[in-house]
Design a protein around this motif. Structure first.
Motif, PDB file in Angstrom:
ATOM      1  N   THR A 235      12.293   6.468  87.462  1.00  0.00           N
ATOM      2  CA  THR A 235      13.095   7.123  86.439  1.00  0.00           C
ATOM      3  C   THR A 235      13.955   6.035  85.802  1.00  0.00           C
ATOM      4  O   THR A 235      14.349   5.065  86.468  1.00  0.00           O
ATOM      5  N   ILE A 236      14.219   6.156  84.523  1.00  0.00           N
ATOM      6  CA  ILE A 236      14.937   5.106  83.810  1.00  0.00           C
ATOM      7  C   ILE A 236      16.041   5.706  82.949  1.00  0.00           C
ATOM      8  O   ILE A 236      16.048   6.889  82.641  1.00  0.00           O
ATOM      9  N   THR A 237      16.961   4.829  82.553  1.00  0.00           N
ATOM     10  CA  THR A 237      18.032   5.234  81.652  1.00  0.00           C
ATOM     11  C   THR A 237      18.235   4.148  80.620  1.00  0.00           C
ATOM     12  O   THR A 237      17.840   3.006  80.839  1.00  0.00           O
ATOM     13  N   GLY A 238      18.840   4.503  79.513  1.00  0.00           N
ATOM     14  CA  GLY A 238      19.069   3.536  78.455  1.00  0.00           C
ATOM     15  C   GLY A 238      17.930   3.525  77.452  1.00  0.00           C
ATOM     16  O   GLY A 238      16.986   4.319  77.549  1.00  0.00           O
TER      17      GLY A 238
ATOM     18  N   TYR B 114      13.882  13.461  83.058  1.00  0.00           N
ATOM     19  CA  TYR B 114      14.061  12.015  83.121  1.00  0.00           C
ATOM     20  C   TYR B 114      13.102  11.276  82.196  1.00  0.00           C
ATOM     21  O   TYR B 114      11.912  11.620  82.113  1.00  0.00           O
ATOM     22  N   ASP B 115      13.638  10.241  81.552  1.00  0.00           N
ATOM     23  CA  ASP B 115      12.749   9.242  80.974  1.00  0.00           C
ATOM     24  C   ASP B 115      12.094   8.511  82.143  1.00  0.00           C
ATOM     25  O   ASP B 115      12.707   8.341  83.201  1.00  0.00           O
TER      26      ASP B 115
ATOM     27  N   PRO C 135      15.149  -0.544  79.362  1.00  0.00           N
ATOM     28  CA  PRO C 135      15.733   0.454  80.241  1.00  0.00           C
ATOM     29  C   PRO C 135      16.192  -0.143  81.562  1.00  0.00           C
ATOM     30  O   PRO C 135      15.788  -1.255  81.945  1.00  0.00           O
ATOM     31  N   LYS C 136      17.016   0.627  82.249  1.00  0.00           N
ATOM     32  CA  LYS C 136      17.416   0.274  83.603  1.00  0.00           C
ATOM     33  C   LYS C 136      16.835   1.319  84.542  1.00  0.00           C
ATOM     34  O   LYS C 136      16.881   2.513  84.256  1.00  0.00           O
TER      35      LYS C 136
ATOM     36  N   LEU D 167      16.590   3.859  87.642  1.00  0.00           N
ATOM     37  CA  LEU D 167      17.509   4.699  88.402  1.00  0.00           C
ATOM     38  C   LEU D 167      16.945   4.938  89.786  1.00  0.00           C
ATOM     39  O   LEU D 167      15.742   4.935  89.991  1.00  0.00           O
TER      40      LEU D 167
ATOM     41  N   SER E 173       9.769   8.777  76.970  1.00  0.00           N
ATOM     42  CA  SER E 173      10.898   9.702  76.970  1.00  0.00           C
ATOM     43  C   SER E 173      10.566  10.964  77.763  1.00  0.00           C
ATOM     44  O   SER E 173       9.396  11.238  78.072  1.00  0.00           O
ATOM     45  N   ARG E 174      11.587  11.730  78.070  1.00  0.00           N
ATOM     46  CA  ARG E 174      11.394  12.911  78.921  1.00  0.00           C
ATOM     47  C   ARG E 174      10.430  13.924  78.312  1.00  0.00           C
ATOM     48  O   ARG E 174       9.711  14.597  79.038  1.00  0.00           O
TER      49      ARG E 174
END
Length: 121
Positions: free
Chosen positions: A97-100, A31-32, A105-106, A108, A51-52
């Protein structure tokens, strides 16, 4: 992934703090990760992301040059080094944890327990 932030406290302007985020689960490195904060009466805002692999990082303009994010996947840890703290940095800090894209980021999943940072002038 379950997350627990720690390391907050009461400091004076100009001081430093290092926040830690401990993650559980074998997929942590997949995960990022990001740090967010919420000041009293304000919406939660993004502070920094990584980043991961740890190879890419991004910090919000409000903390750029003062805060630094890093991670240790072997220990399932994400750190936020905060230097030259200002009263406006006061708030509850959360990791997630994030996405985008790291720039916007958003989060999670659900928010874990945050850690309070209070900076006095």
């Amino acid at each position: 992934v379950q997350l627990q932030a720690s390391g907050g406290g009461l400091v004076q302007a100009g001081d430093s703090l290092r926040l830690s985020c401990a993650g559980s689960g074998r997929t942590f490195s997949g995960y990022d990760m990001g740090w967010f904060r919420q000041a009293p009466g304000k919406e939660r805002e993004f502070v920094a992301g990584i980043s991961r692999s740890g190879g890419n990082t991004y910090s919000a303009d409000s903390v750029k040059g003062r805060f630094s994010i890093s991670r240790d996947n072997a220990k399932n840890m994400v750190l936020l080094q905060m230097d030259s703290l200002k009263p406006e940095d006061t708030g509850v800090y959360y990791c997630a944890t994030i996405t985008g894209p790291l720039q916007r980021p958003k989060p999670l999943g659900s928010w874990g327990q945050g850690t309070q940072v209070t900076v006095s002038s």
